[in-house]
Design an enzyme around this catalytic site. Structure first.
Site, PDB file in Angstrom:
ATOM      1  N   LYS A 118       0.859  -1.192   0.000  1.00 21.29           N
ATOM      2  CA  LYS A 118       0.000   0.000   0.000  1.00 21.29           C
ATOM      3  C   LYS A 118       0.897   1.244   0.000  1.00 21.29           C
ATOM      4  O   LYS A 118       1.939   1.261   0.665  1.00 21.29           O
ATOM      5  CB  LYS A 118      -0.879  -0.051   1.246  1.00 21.29           C
ATOM      6  N   SER A 160      -9.566   1.625   3.195  1.00 22.40           N
ATOM      7  CA  SER A 160      -8.762   2.407   2.290  1.00 22.40           C
ATOM      8  C   SER A 160      -7.725   1.597   1.512  1.00 22.40           C
ATOM      9  O   SER A 160      -7.149   2.109   0.559  1.00 22.40           O
ATOM     10  CB  SER A 160      -8.034   3.500   3.083  1.00 22.40           C
ATOM     11  N   SER A 219      -9.555  -0.657   7.351  1.00 21.22           N
ATOM     12  CA  SER A 219      -9.014  -0.515   5.991  1.00 21.22           C
ATOM     13  C   SER A 219      -8.360  -1.747   5.383  1.00 21.22           C
ATOM     14  O   SER A 219      -8.056  -1.744   4.190  1.00 21.22           O
ATOM     15  CB  SER A 219      -8.021   0.640   5.948  1.00 21.22           C
TER      16      SER A 219
HETATM   17  N1  GLN Z   1     -13.013   3.975   6.838  1.00 21.95           N
HETATM   18  C1  GLN Z   1     -12.086   4.300   7.852  1.00 21.95           C
HETATM   19  C2  GLN Z   1     -11.744   5.757   7.819  1.00 21.95           C
HETATM   20  O1  GLN Z   1     -12.084   6.383   6.872  1.00 21.95           O
HETATM   21  C3  GLN Z   1     -10.908   3.400   7.671  1.00 21.95           C
HETATM   22  C4  GLN Z   1      -9.573   4.021   7.746  1.00 21.95           C
HETATM   23  C5  GLN Z   1      -8.450   3.049   7.846  1.00 21.95           C
HETATM   24  O2  GLN Z   1      -8.584   1.977   8.425  1.00 21.95           O
HETATM   25  N2  GLN Z   1      -7.304   3.488   7.383  1.00 21.95           N
HETATM   26  O3  GLN Z   1     -11.178   6.295   8.707  1.00 21.95           O
END
Ligand code: GLN
Length: 500
Positions: free
Chosen positions: A86, A161, A185
């Protein structure tokens, strides 16, 4: 079969038997990326030359009989295995953008600890994957470089994400990918893309070299084709680190060995607050079938209650923006990244213009929310209050997990939604995290594994993957990996592939 379609375990066996080389494997992955990335936009950077050189090196190491030991002391299972990371994980010499314009040309001078560990293990870095800018989001639509598409239906999001990583694994662009999970995420995109994603316990591994989002919940972890593969990767990247004092020193279990144990005598809790009417029937039917399958395999199920679950999303969306507003302060046009060129005559205008032009709308929203929640007059009412409720959520989960071995819930209330469907409504997007935030706030390990396929309620064309989540006690990765692995031995959902 093209070699990029192999699991880590299968590739490892063929590499050891001398049937294939890492150069063959890597070439097939690079070819697959070339063919599919135009459609998926899963990879932001592909380091073809470097990857081929690393593959050659891995083959040479193997030819010399070298088998660098892993945490568990086994022969290196990742020697010569190609993967994607990532793009919020620092890679020396290869750009790291966090999918933000502000870091568009940023090249880190050092590797994240998990990348160094994978280098030492001989894994081959193919490139970097797309994400929501700074990992803020649940759909990968918040990327400054365009959304990633779900390989099961190109009109839909891959989740976020870590959407690029999950889409890449689902489409066989690599053998595994690294993601980060701050509040879902790794798990949500794994669920939407029909692959396996492990969010480890906070503190099991190092966060050194991750682009910090919410330092109190960020964790890196694997997205893989099987639970066994996820276990092999976690075994290689976990462990203490002199550069991160939150990575605790402890005896690492031998995950692969423990996966083999059956499920007789295991007690799994079903928290009633996670089985709500807001979940699609297609999803809850699959979860019921998974429970029935696990019962056949020997597990016992009990109903449990976690009344503070309803505070998970609100607490998460106070704490996360607060930490984000602080962590993003370093991107000011001087210390890191993009610096606005137009009419900068004083330091304040460099800051405001660089940040104004460099950050996307969601990052700005979180900076404003967080700055507000942390400001003198509001700190007690928001940030402090949220931290207190967070402790309640953590204590409640720890209490229930002292009574049962793990918990089972859906990963998301529905399969992947359409690109654009929720992009204009941040609250709808935040509600995507309904089942995944509380384990993050509590620092517990959780995994999403494929539970089958369902038709989306919005009447899309085909069937879409659905994930189920297992939540374990602190450092209880071995338990959820074992349940997931035994489930995969008895089902074939994880073997299904999208046709691109
Ligand atoms: N959907 C969560 C957010 O927007 C997930 C973020 C993550 O785990 N990096 O904060």
């Amino acid at each position: 079969m093209r070699l990029n379609e192999l699991t880590i375990k299968q590739a490892q066996e063929k590499l050891i038997a001398g049937e294939i080389t890492s150069v063959d494997l890597t070439r097939d992955c690079l070819l697959a990326i070339k063919e599919a990335n135009g459609k998926l936009n899963a990879c932001l950077t592909v380091c073809e030359k470097e990857a081929m050189a690393e593959a050659k090196q891995a083959d040479e190491r193997r030819a010399k009989g070298e088998s660098p030991s892993t945490n568990s002391g086994q022969a290196a299972p990742l020697l010569g295995i190609p993967y994607l990371a990532k793009d919020n994980i620092l890679t020396k010499g290869v750009r790291t953008t966090a999918s933000s314009k502000i870091l568009e040309n940023y090249i880190a001078p050092y590797d994240a600890t998990i990348i160094s560990k994978l280098r030492a293990a001989g894994a081959v870095l193919l490139g970097k994957t797309n994400l929501d800018e700074f990992a803020h989001g649940a759909s990968t639509e918040n990327s400054a470089f365009g959304p990633t598409r779900n390989p099961w239906d190109l009109a839909r999001v891959p989740g976020g994400s870590s959407g690029g990583s999950a889409a890449a694994v689902a489409a066989d662009l690599c053998l595994f990918a690294l993601g980060t999970d701050t509040g879902g995420s790794i798990r949500c995109p794994a669920g939407f893309c029909g692959v396996t994603g492990l969010k480890p316990t906070y503190g099991l591994g190092s966060r050194y070299g991750l682009v910090a989002m919410t330092s109190s919940t960020d964790v890196p972890g694997p997205i893989a084709k099987t639970v066994l593969d996820a276990a092999l990767v976690e075994q290689a990247i976990a462990g203490p680190d002199d550069f991160d004092s939150t990575a605790v020193v402890r005896e690492m279990p031998d995950y692969e060995g423990e996966l083999k144990e059956n499920l007789f005598g295991l007690k799994i809790g079903l928290p009633e607050e996670f089985f709500t009417s807001g979940t699609d029937k297609g999803v809850s039917d699959l979860i019921d079938q998974a429970i029935a399958k696990l019962k056949e395999l020997g597990a016992e199920f009990v109903k449990v209650s976690l009344p503070h679950t309803k505070y998970g999303v609100p607490v998460y969306y106070i704490i996360t923006p607060s930490e984000v507003s602080s962590n993003l302060a370093r991107h000011d046009g001087i210390r890191f990244g993009y610096s606005a060129k137009d009419g900068n005559h004083d330091i304040t205008s460099v800051y405001t213009k660089s940040r104004g032009q460099g950050f996307g709308p969601e990052a700005k929203r979180r900076i404003m929310l967080g700055t507000y929640a942390l400001s003198a007059g509001y700190f007690d009412a928001y940030y402090l209050q949220a931290q207190k409720v967070r402790t309640k959520i953590k204590d409640e989960l720890d209490g229930v997990l002292a009574e049962v071995d793990c918990l089972l819930t859906p990963t998301s209330p529905h399969p992947a939604f359409k690109i654009g469907e929720k992009a204009a409504d941040p609250l709808q997007m935040y509600l995507e995290d309904i089942f995944v935030t509380s384990p993050s706030l509590a620092g517990l390990p959780a995994i999403s594994i494929p539970a089958g396929f369902a038709a989306p309620a919005d009447g899309g064309a085909g069937l879409l993957p659905v994930g189920l989540q297992l939540i374990g006690p602190r450092f209880g990765e071995n338990i959820i990996l074992r349940v997931g692995h035994q489930f995969q031995l008895a089902t074939d959902f994880h073997l299904k592939k999208p046709s691109l």
